[in-house]
Scaffold this motif. Structure first.
Motif, PDB file in Angstrom:
ATOM      1  N   HIS A  60      35.268  42.773  35.304  1.00  0.00           N
ATOM      2  CA  HIS A  60      35.402  43.965  34.464  1.00  0.00           C
ATOM      3  C   HIS A  60      35.904  43.597  33.080  1.00  0.00           C
ATOM      4  CE1 HIS A  60      35.754  46.691  38.242  1.00  0.00           C
ATOM      5  NE2 HIS A  60      34.539  46.293  37.998  1.00  0.00           N
ATOM      6  N   ILE A  61      36.769  42.616  33.003  1.00  0.00           N
ATOM      7  CA  ILE A  61      37.261  42.186  31.692  1.00  0.00           C
ATOM      8  C   ILE A  61      36.098  41.648  30.854  1.00  0.00           C
ATOM      9  CG2 ILE A  61      38.700  40.445  30.544  1.00  0.00           C
ATOM     10  CD1 ILE A  61      40.793  40.923  32.735  1.00  0.00           C
ATOM     11  N   PRO A 106      44.676  33.964  45.563  1.00  0.00           N
ATOM     12  CA  PRO A 106      44.561  35.070  46.531  1.00  0.00           C
ATOM     13  C   PRO A 106      43.116  35.423  46.886  1.00  0.00           C
ATOM     14  CG  PRO A 106      45.978  35.700  44.653  1.00  0.00           C
ATOM     15  CD  PRO A 106      45.581  34.273  44.452  1.00  0.00           C
ATOM     16  N   HIS A 107      42.188  35.339  45.928  1.00  0.00           N
ATOM     17  CA  HIS A 107      40.795  35.676  46.231  1.00  0.00           C
ATOM     18  C   HIS A 107      40.186  34.649  47.173  1.00  0.00           C
ATOM     19  CE1 HIS A 107      40.261  38.194  42.318  1.00  0.00           C
ATOM     20  NE2 HIS A 107      41.294  38.546  43.031  1.00  0.00           N
ATOM     21  N   ALA A 110      41.490  35.296  50.565  1.00  0.00           N
ATOM     22  CA  ALA A 110      40.802  36.465  51.107  1.00  0.00           C
ATOM     23  C   ALA A 110      39.395  36.090  51.574  1.00  0.00           C
ATOM     24  CB  ALA A 110      40.731  37.582  50.067  1.00  0.00           C
ATOM     25  N   HIS A 113      39.374  34.457  55.023  1.00  0.00           N
ATOM     26  CA  HIS A 113      40.223  35.225  55.929  1.00  0.00           C
ATOM     27  C   HIS A 113      39.951  34.911  57.404  1.00  0.00           C
ATOM     28  CE1 HIS A 113      42.522  38.659  57.321  1.00  0.00           C
ATOM     29  NE2 HIS A 113      41.488  39.053  58.025  1.00  0.00           N
ATOM     30  N   PHE A 170      31.552  34.563  54.250  1.00  0.00           N
ATOM     31  CA  PHE A 170      30.142  34.921  54.096  1.00  0.00           C
ATOM     32  C   PHE A 170      29.373  33.711  53.603  1.00  0.00           C
ATOM     33  CE2 PHE A 170      32.348  39.017  53.320  1.00  0.00           C
ATOM     34  CZ  PHE A 170      31.829  39.716  54.387  1.00  0.00           C
ATOM     35  N   ARG A 232      30.417  51.852  34.379  1.00  0.00           N
ATOM     36  CA  ARG A 232      31.771  51.440  33.989  1.00  0.00           C
ATOM     37  C   ARG A 232      32.383  52.555  33.158  1.00  0.00           C
ATOM     38  NH1 ARG A 232      35.154  48.937  35.751  1.00  0.00           N
ATOM     39  NH2 ARG A 232      36.096  48.326  33.794  1.00  0.00           N
TER      40      ARG A 232
ATOM     41  N   THR B  31      46.828  39.709  51.184  1.00  0.00           N
ATOM     42  CA  THR B  31      45.457  39.842  50.697  1.00  0.00           C
ATOM     43  C   THR B  31      44.875  41.200  51.095  1.00  0.00           C
ATOM     44  OG1 THR B  31      44.416  38.942  52.695  1.00  0.00           O
ATOM     45  CG2 THR B  31      45.062  37.357  51.003  1.00  0.00           C
ATOM     46  N   PRO B  33      41.899  41.748  52.702  1.00  0.00           N
ATOM     47  CA  PRO B  33      41.499  41.757  54.121  1.00  0.00           C
ATOM     48  C   PRO B  33      42.684  41.920  55.081  1.00  0.00           C
ATOM     49  CG  PRO B  33      40.326  40.024  52.951  1.00  0.00           C
ATOM     50  CD  PRO B  33      41.333  40.588  51.981  1.00  0.00           C
ATOM     51  N   GLU B  52      38.970  49.875  42.022  1.00  0.00           N
ATOM     52  CA  GLU B  52      38.279  49.727  40.729  1.00  0.00           C
ATOM     53  C   GLU B  52      39.262  49.435  39.619  1.00  0.00           C
ATOM     54  OE1 GLU B  52      35.385  52.808  39.847  1.00  0.00           O
ATOM     55  OE2 GLU B  52      35.647  52.457  37.713  1.00  0.00           O
ATOM     56  N   ASN B  53      38.877  48.562  38.703  1.00  0.00           N
ATOM     57  CA  ASN B  53      39.655  48.251  37.496  1.00  0.00           C
ATOM     58  C   ASN B  53      41.042  47.721  37.844  1.00  0.00           C
ATOM     59  OD1 ASN B  53      40.280  48.030  34.785  1.00  0.00           O
ATOM     60  ND2 ASN B  53      40.980  50.150  34.624  1.00  0.00           N
ATOM     61  N   SER B  54      41.052  46.927  38.880  1.00  0.00           N
ATOM     62  CA  SER B  54      42.336  46.470  39.389  1.00  0.00           C
ATOM     63  C   SER B  54      42.857  45.287  38.594  1.00  0.00           C
ATOM     64  CB  SER B  54      42.152  46.033  40.816  1.00  0.00           C
ATOM     65  OG  SER B  54      43.149  45.153  41.185  1.00  0.00           O
ATOM     66  N   GLY B  57      43.676  42.031  42.218  1.00  0.00           N
ATOM     67  CA  GLY B  57      42.798  41.643  43.302  1.00  0.00           C
ATOM     68  C   GLY B  57      41.411  42.129  42.997  1.00  0.00           C
ATOM     69  N   SER B  58      40.417  41.474  43.586  1.00  0.00           N
ATOM     70  CA  SER B  58      39.059  41.845  43.269  1.00  0.00           C
ATOM     71  C   SER B  58      38.632  43.052  44.069  1.00  0.00           C
ATOM     72  CB  SER B  58      38.114  40.702  43.565  1.00  0.00           C
ATOM     73  OG  SER B  58      36.806  41.176  43.537  1.00  0.00           O
ATOM     74  N   HIS B  60      35.612  43.777  44.442  1.00  0.00           N
ATOM     75  CA  HIS B  60      34.445  43.382  45.219  1.00  0.00           C
ATOM     76  C   HIS B  60      34.834  43.056  46.655  1.00  0.00           C
ATOM     77  CE1 HIS B  60      32.115  42.209  41.364  1.00  0.00           C
ATOM     78  NE2 HIS B  60      32.207  43.496  41.540  1.00  0.00           N
ATOM     79  N   ILE B  61      36.012  42.460  46.813  1.00  0.00           N
ATOM     80  CA  ILE B  61      36.478  42.149  48.168  1.00  0.00           C
ATOM     81  C   ILE B  61      36.657  43.437  48.969  1.00  0.00           C
ATOM     82  CG2 ILE B  61      38.450  41.268  49.471  1.00  0.00           C
ATOM     83  CD1 ILE B  61      38.666  39.037  47.362  1.00  0.00           C
ATOM     84  N   ASP B  64      33.088  44.947  49.686  1.00  0.00           N
ATOM     85  CA  ASP B  64      32.327  44.136  50.630  1.00  0.00           C
ATOM     86  C   ASP B  64      32.896  44.215  52.048  1.00  0.00           C
ATOM     87  OD1 ASP B  64      30.707  43.525  48.566  1.00  0.00           O
ATOM     88  OD2 ASP B  64      31.369  41.464  48.317  1.00  0.00           O
ATOM     89  N   TYR B  65      34.229  44.232  52.172  1.00  0.00           N
ATOM     90  CA  TYR B  65      34.811  44.357  53.506  1.00  0.00           C
ATOM     91  C   TYR B  65      34.513  45.725  54.109  1.00  0.00           C
ATOM     92  CZ  TYR B  65      36.869  39.935  54.607  1.00  0.00           C
ATOM     93  OH  TYR B  65      37.003  38.628  54.973  1.00  0.00           O
ATOM     94  N   HIS B 107      45.184  38.526  34.557  1.00  0.00           N
ATOM     95  CA  HIS B 107      44.527  39.772  34.153  1.00  0.00           C
ATOM     96  C   HIS B 107      45.422  40.590  33.226  1.00  0.00           C
ATOM     97  CE1 HIS B 107      41.709  39.820  37.896  1.00  0.00           C
ATOM     98  NE2 HIS B 107      41.676  38.705  37.228  1.00  0.00           N
TER      99      HIS B 107
END
Lengths: 283, 283
Positions: A60-61, A106-107, A110, A113, A170, A232, B31, B33, B52-54, B57-58, B60-61, B64-65, B107
């Motif tokens: 997003h950035i 952390p990502h 995750a 996991h 994945f 967005r 995390t 998950p 969103e806009n975090s 943490g992503s 997307h995670i 997707d989960y 971030h």
């Protein structure tokens, strides 16, 4: 050729830059805006930052700086497989079963996991600022029985041994990086085969549901395929959006200009972020 | 009531949980998950994670989960303003002009890029794993002349003084958090006013451009407004996508079921992730 990339050294962005531009002078920067600014001020020729499904920074950035701040163009796209490995210091290769702690971003923790929950259930997890920082810590603390999760470049740079390969949950896991330049250019790489893409940012006039439908009509009846569409927030008011749209086609003389003209006639603002080749980097 | 949230203590997720559920027992997890799993195994009543806009943490995670792994439902949404402040240890309040280093999550450093580039040009920036970790470090090292960027809860928890308020580049800066529950429920909070939303995940049959256009038709002709639409890779093959769609409306008996039936008749798979109230949390 000078390239600013999202650091630190041995990050996933660094790995992509090394694969795509093996002879360049690659300069790590701390944040995505730092990378973008280096390209705007022409301190470097190109900036490489993650755009989608990234581990080491928010997409997003990137998207927001391209829309709001930066007059930069996408010169190429690099799609790179993200492969996470568990690594240890060579002096700990016999203690792989009894690691005290596993370190990573952390990502990355995750993303692994399930592996961690089965093979290392109960082992302490500790966060680091990047996967490379975890590997660096291990190289400096051989006396501790630690594991780190990261990429093969981090293992190489910091002299670690990979003991479990491809531990991400994945199997299909890619990150898209964009190569940004001050002026609109199309960068051709000798690497592998490429596909053509054009990225647009579209601001709708008002009523989103109907207007977005009209915008998509402009692509649909021309058989222009979209590989991505994402709303967005405009950051002006809650509920105002712009759209990031990737078209699977080069900027031509008829179809894309026709679609853009049509959207503008409907009251949309259209910003062309780039028309470029997209490369799939090897493992 | 037990709530698992994306930690550490004093994270932006913690701040949102404290505002929305002041009497709950809030349990930090490392995390996203981990948070989701705590809700699946019913170790907690709800899990709160950024969507969103975090900063921490992503997203997307999370998405997707929810799509691939978790059979959880969104019970409510919390939209919270993200306000970044510069803070110091009280013993350093006279040295605010001469900070040696400023610490924060990458971030947060990126979000305050312009402020740092003007007011603290040349000051070293150091990354931490979270904004809360930066504040914690300052509280434990009063002898070092340091600044940290983070939220007001971190300042309070770690006994720091805020010396520059609201230093983030974009005035409009919100994060959306979702409250997840094992079963489909609608959680009503006493807090402020709310809007109604329904979140769907839609997998298209094949040709994206045309099929997406048809999907949007199902919403457009019913005047159903979308507040978000986003494509995400299916993780099966490059170029296969599913769509995350937020409809600005409660699940009713006619319009939304009609649109869903229509999409399914077109060959789409539709997963209802939740129909819930969205709350805007105060400053």
């Amino acid at each position: 050729m000078k390239i600013a990339y999202l650091g630190p050294q041995a990050s996933f962005t660094d790995l992509a830059v090394k694969k795509a531009f093996p002879k360049s002078e690659a300069i790590p920067r701390v944040t995505i805006p730092d990378c973008i600014e280096a390209a705007i001020k022409e301190e470097v020729d190109y900036a490489v930052v993650p755009m989608e499904n990234s581990l080491e920074g928010s997409v997003h950035i990137t998207v927001d700086y391209l829309f709001h701040e930066a007059d930069l163009s996408i010169a190429a796209e690099l799609t790179s497989p993200i492969q996470q490995h568990l690594m240890v210091h060579p002096s700990n290769r016999r203690s792989v079963q009894e690691l005290e702690k596993i370190l990573s971003h952390p990502h990355a923790l995750a993303q692994c996991h399930k592996f961690l929950n089965t093979t290392y259930r109960g082992t302490l997890l500790e966060q680091t600022t990047s996967t490379a920082a975890a590997a660096k810590y291990l190289s400096e603390h051989p006396e501790e029985t630690l594991g780190a999760i990261g990429n093969e470049l981090a293992a190489k740079v910091y002299g670690l041994e990979i003991v479990h390969e491809n531990i991400h949950d994945f199997a299909y896991n890619h990150t898209r990086f964009i190569v940004l330049h001050k002026k609109p250019v199309k960068l051709e790489l000798p690497a592998s085969k490429s596909t053509q893409k054009t990225t647009l940012m579209v601001t709708l006039p008002k009523d989103r549901s109907g207007a977005l439908h009209q915008v998509l009509s402009a692509f649909a009846w021309r058989n222009l395929n979209l590989s991505k569409i994402e709303s967005r927030p405009l950051k002006t008011r809650l509920g105002d959006y712009f759209f990031l749209i990737d078209v699977q086609q080069d900027m031509d003389e008829v179809l894309l200009p026709g679609a853009i003209n049509e959207m503008e006639a409907l009251g949309c603002k259209v910003k062309i972020i780039g028309s470029y080749s997209s490369y799939l980097l090897g493992d």
